[in-house]
Design an enzyme around this catalytic site. Sequence first.
Site, PDB file in Angstrom:
ATOM      1  N   ASN A  96      -2.050   2.181   5.546  1.00 15.28           N
ATOM      2  CA  ASN A  96      -1.151   1.110   5.107  1.00 15.28           C
ATOM      3  C   ASN A  96      -0.882   0.245   6.321  1.00 15.28           C
ATOM      4  OD1 ASN A  96       0.990  -0.435   4.259  1.00 15.28           O
ATOM      5  ND2 ASN A  96       2.435   1.253   4.098  1.00 15.28           N
ATOM      6  N   GLY A  97      -1.075  -1.073   6.223  1.00 12.00           N
ATOM      7  CA  GLY A  97      -0.801  -1.950   7.371  1.00 12.00           C
ATOM      8  C   GLY A  97      -2.018  -2.770   7.747  1.00 12.00           C
ATOM      9  N   HIS A 116      15.476 -38.663  -4.736  1.00 13.00           N
ATOM     10  CA  HIS A 116      14.740 -38.946  -3.501  1.00 13.00           C
ATOM     11  C   HIS A 116      13.291 -38.507  -3.615  1.00 13.00           C
ATOM     12  CE1 HIS A 116      18.423 -40.179  -1.583  1.00 13.00           C
ATOM     13  NE2 HIS A 116      19.009 -39.085  -2.025  1.00 13.00           N
ATOM     14  N   CYS A 152       0.852  -1.183   0.000  1.00 15.65           N
ATOM     15  CA  CYS A 152       0.000   0.000   0.000  1.00 15.65           C
ATOM     16  C   CYS A 152       0.887   1.233   0.000  1.00 15.65           C
ATOM     17  CB  CYS A 152      -0.946   0.087   1.191  1.00 15.65           C
ATOM     18  SG  CYS A 152      -2.135  -1.241   1.291  1.00 15.65           S
ATOM     19  N   ARG A 177       3.981  -0.632  -4.719  1.00 15.98           N
ATOM     20  CA  ARG A 177       3.709  -1.104  -3.363  1.00 15.98           C
ATOM     21  C   ARG A 177       2.361  -1.809  -3.261  1.00 15.98           C
ATOM     22  NH1 ARG A 177       7.119   1.657   0.379  1.00 15.98           N
ATOM     23  NH2 ARG A 177       5.840   0.818   2.021  1.00 15.98           N
ATOM     24  N   TRP A 233      -2.900  -2.684  -1.634  1.00 14.36           N
ATOM     25  CA  TRP A 233      -2.657  -4.121  -1.746  1.00 14.36           C
ATOM     26  C   TRP A 233      -3.588  -4.756  -0.718  1.00 14.36           C
ATOM     27  CZ3 TRP A 233      -0.854  -8.203   1.348  1.00 14.36           C
ATOM     28  CH2 TRP A 233      -0.501  -9.360   0.663  1.00 14.36           C
ATOM     29  N   GLU A 240       6.989 -16.214  -9.843  1.00 16.99           N
ATOM     30  CA  GLU A 240       6.312 -14.969  -9.467  1.00 16.99           C
ATOM     31  C   GLU A 240       5.946 -14.099 -10.665  1.00 16.99           C
ATOM     32  OE1 GLU A 240       8.460 -12.340  -6.767  1.00 16.99           O
ATOM     33  OE2 GLU A 240      10.345 -12.978  -7.634  1.00 16.99           O
ATOM     34  N   LYS A 244       5.510  -5.014  -3.674  1.00 16.33           N
ATOM     35  CA  LYS A 244       6.856  -4.782  -3.173  1.00 16.33           C
ATOM     36  C   LYS A 244       6.735  -4.362  -1.711  1.00 16.33           C
ATOM     37  CE  LYS A 244      11.098  -4.285  -4.855  1.00 16.33           C
ATOM     38  NZ  LYS A 244      11.723  -5.454  -5.503  1.00 16.33           N
ATOM     39  N   LYS A 269      11.839 -16.650  -9.226  1.00 14.50           N
ATOM     40  CA  LYS A 269      11.657 -15.621 -10.252  1.00 14.50           C
ATOM     41  C   LYS A 269      10.637 -16.086 -11.284  1.00 14.50           C
ATOM     42  CE  LYS A 269      12.908 -12.842  -8.713  1.00 14.50           C
ATOM     43  NZ  LYS A 269      13.682 -12.600  -7.515  1.00 14.50           N
ATOM     44  N   GLU A 303      16.331 -19.481  -6.291  1.00 11.46           N
ATOM     45  CA  GLU A 303      16.017 -18.112  -6.729  1.00 11.46           C
ATOM     46  C   GLU A 303      15.474 -18.108  -8.167  1.00 11.46           C
ATOM     47  OE1 GLU A 303      15.486 -15.430  -5.410  1.00 11.46           O
ATOM     48  OE2 GLU A 303      15.807 -13.866  -6.892  1.00 11.46           O
TER      49      GLU A 303
HETATM   50  C1  F6R Z   1      11.006 -11.853  -4.784  1.00 10.74           C
HETATM   51  C2  F6R Z   1      10.960 -10.776  -3.826  1.00 10.74           C
HETATM   52  C3  F6R Z   1      10.545 -11.089  -2.446  1.00 10.74           C
HETATM   53  C4  F6R Z   1      11.384 -10.281  -1.441  1.00 10.74           C
HETATM   54  C5  F6R Z   1      10.876 -10.513  -0.021  1.00 10.74           C
HETATM   55  C6  F6R Z   1      11.745  -9.808   1.007  1.00 10.74           C
HETATM   56  O1  F6R Z   1      11.428 -11.413  -6.033  1.00 10.74           O
HETATM   57  O2  F6R Z   1      11.230  -9.647  -4.138  1.00 10.74           O
HETATM   58  O3  F6R Z   1      10.637 -12.449  -2.171  1.00 10.74           O
HETATM   59  O4  F6R Z   1      12.711 -10.670  -1.563  1.00 10.74           O
HETATM   60  O5  F6R Z   1       9.577 -10.030   0.091  1.00 10.74           O
HETATM   61  O6  F6R Z   1      11.785  -8.442   0.773  1.00 10.74           O
HETATM   62  P1  F6R Z   1      12.907  -7.539   1.388  1.00 10.74           P
HETATM   63  O7  F6R Z   1      14.204  -7.924   0.794  1.00 10.74           O
HETATM   64  O8  F6R Z   1      12.511  -6.142   1.048  1.00 10.74           O
HETATM   65  O9  F6R Z   1      12.899  -7.784   2.868  1.00 10.74           O
END
Ligand code: F6R
Length: 612
Positions: free
Chosen positions: A95-96, A508, A2, A27, A71, A492, A607, A489, A485
């Site tokens: 936000n929260g 396994h 948010c 966000r 969000w 997501e 984000k 990627k 990772e």
């Molecule tokens: C994946 C991604 C998330 C963040 C996670 C932690 O691409 O961006 O998995 O890595 O939400 O976020 P931070 O690093 O901001 O604590």
Amino acid sequence: MCGIVAAVAARNIVPVLIEGLTKLEYRGYDSAGLALLNPTLTRLRSVGRVGELAVQAEGQVAHHGIAHTRWATHGVPSERNAHPHVSGGLAVVHNGIIENYAELKQELIAGGYAFSSDTDTEVIAHLIQHTLKSTPGLFEAVRLVAARLVGAYAIAVVQEWSDAIVVARHGAPLLLGLGQGENGGNYAASDASALLQVTRRMIYLEDGDVAELTRAAIRIVDAGGTALNVPGDRPVHESTLSADDVEMGDYQHYMQKEIFEQPQALAATLEMIGGAQTLSPNLFGVAAPEMLRGARSVLILACGTSYHAGLVARYWIEQLAGIACSVEIASEYRYRVSVPNPEQLVVAISQSGETADTLASVKHAKALGMGRTLAICNVPESAIVRECALRFLTRAGPEIGVASTKAFTTQLAALFLLAVTLAKQAGRLTPEQEGAHLKALRHLPVAVQKVLALEPEIRAWATQFADKQHALFLGRGHHYPIALEGALKLKEISYIHAEGYPAGELKHGPLALVDKDMPVISVAPNDALLEKLKSNLKEVAARGGELYVFADADSAVDQEAGVHVLRLPEHYGLLSPVLHVVPLQLLSYHTALVKGTDVDKPRNLAKSVTVE
Ligand code: F6R
């Protein structure tokens, strides 16, 4: 998670709110809305993106207003749940999460308030309205209500006929912007990028602060009710972000820009070691020499991609420094009964510095008596940085694409510096070895640049992935986290189900999944585990699985029917994970392009995860 923007100024603030929301859209992007005071309230909301709200807001003029991009937490994405939420003549954006909203809602319903949304935010609006019946002034009412809220929040509140905006924060980021030039005014936002259009002068609010903004002044009261001296008690920071840092430039997507920015991001992060042949622990803060020397083991706490960086670091720290290192997902660590070790160094890794679980896990570790805390973070004034005794700031620049890329590789560079520093303190490095590690680090930007040149081949591979339902990613040793990772990627941003596995674990269980429809992507650098990995790949090929192998120039892996091989230009030893993640980022990016998904704003995500 948010985004909030608030503005009060002599100029028309509607374009400022819209531009601010556009910058904060990463966000959260379930809905957007704003409330304008003229001096009565106009509320506009849209379920779509900020662009749709901008169309609705065309022709509006106001000097005082609040805005929000959402969000969803409580209540589905819909217009009725979009912020601002109103009660009588006041409006709130939030936000929260308010954890005690259910009991507050019951109380308000019993008092005759009717709810028109499913959100926890509407509770705040009605509670302020109710408090105003017995309390003169919006500022005081917000202060009293804030004291009743349990959870994490940042809020901004406006009221008809008032010329002020009142904001408050507890556990979610909020900063004030002090207007400059003839347009002046005062502003508030969830992060600095929203306000660069009007000012660089920012004040970061602390937990418990309540502030009032008018065109000419701001006042802040802290959690204990003390009126603060501004700027004395809350310093004014001159933001060093440039507007270009948050623009897309010639790129199609932020994610693409951020992948290609990695050489510069690494170079900027490594700038602080300059041409040094030896590392000083002061790199991590003034208290670092003593704190790091006394550390007998390391506990890394993080979420998502940052957690994967931590997993790579475990291999480095144990191998180089000979110190035991464990890595935990922050949301697990904070709630489990663990055995505290006051001599352990606790490392929190976070791009945003605001991730609620990571922040809470650091607080939890501190409450258990573990005071040696280090933040590895990309945002200087963030909550996690402020919570930790030591800090290393990566200099990736703002990361806007929801899928983390350049933050990850710069975190790896920082963690490698930590491993070398710990190794040196443990007396396990000769000056020559230390110099060689630093030289390899300094060469990373150039090495990554060469890997980026593989984009055309990776783009071609991506066309073969786009129609797949599932994918497996394999790696061994310090490339196993890179497989994790790569899988994260892909899932997501392309919504293809993907799993990362240590290649030795295949037989396994997961081997049962392998057939011609299950692409298997393998990270195959030319290291000591290559021969073992090749045996694992044979097991896949024997079951008809299609293999896509990211090898090194000198890895003896042959292209054959069902085995596609792409070679990275050079083998990079211990730092090889920094190089090998790059083609996996590009693979996900191009697969998502072929599929036509929203690369920068994948569904259901946001984000900066400031809620649990
Ligand atoms: C994946 C991604 C998330 C963040 C996670 C932690 O691409 O961006 O998995 O890595 O939400 O976020 P931070 O690093 O901001 O604590």
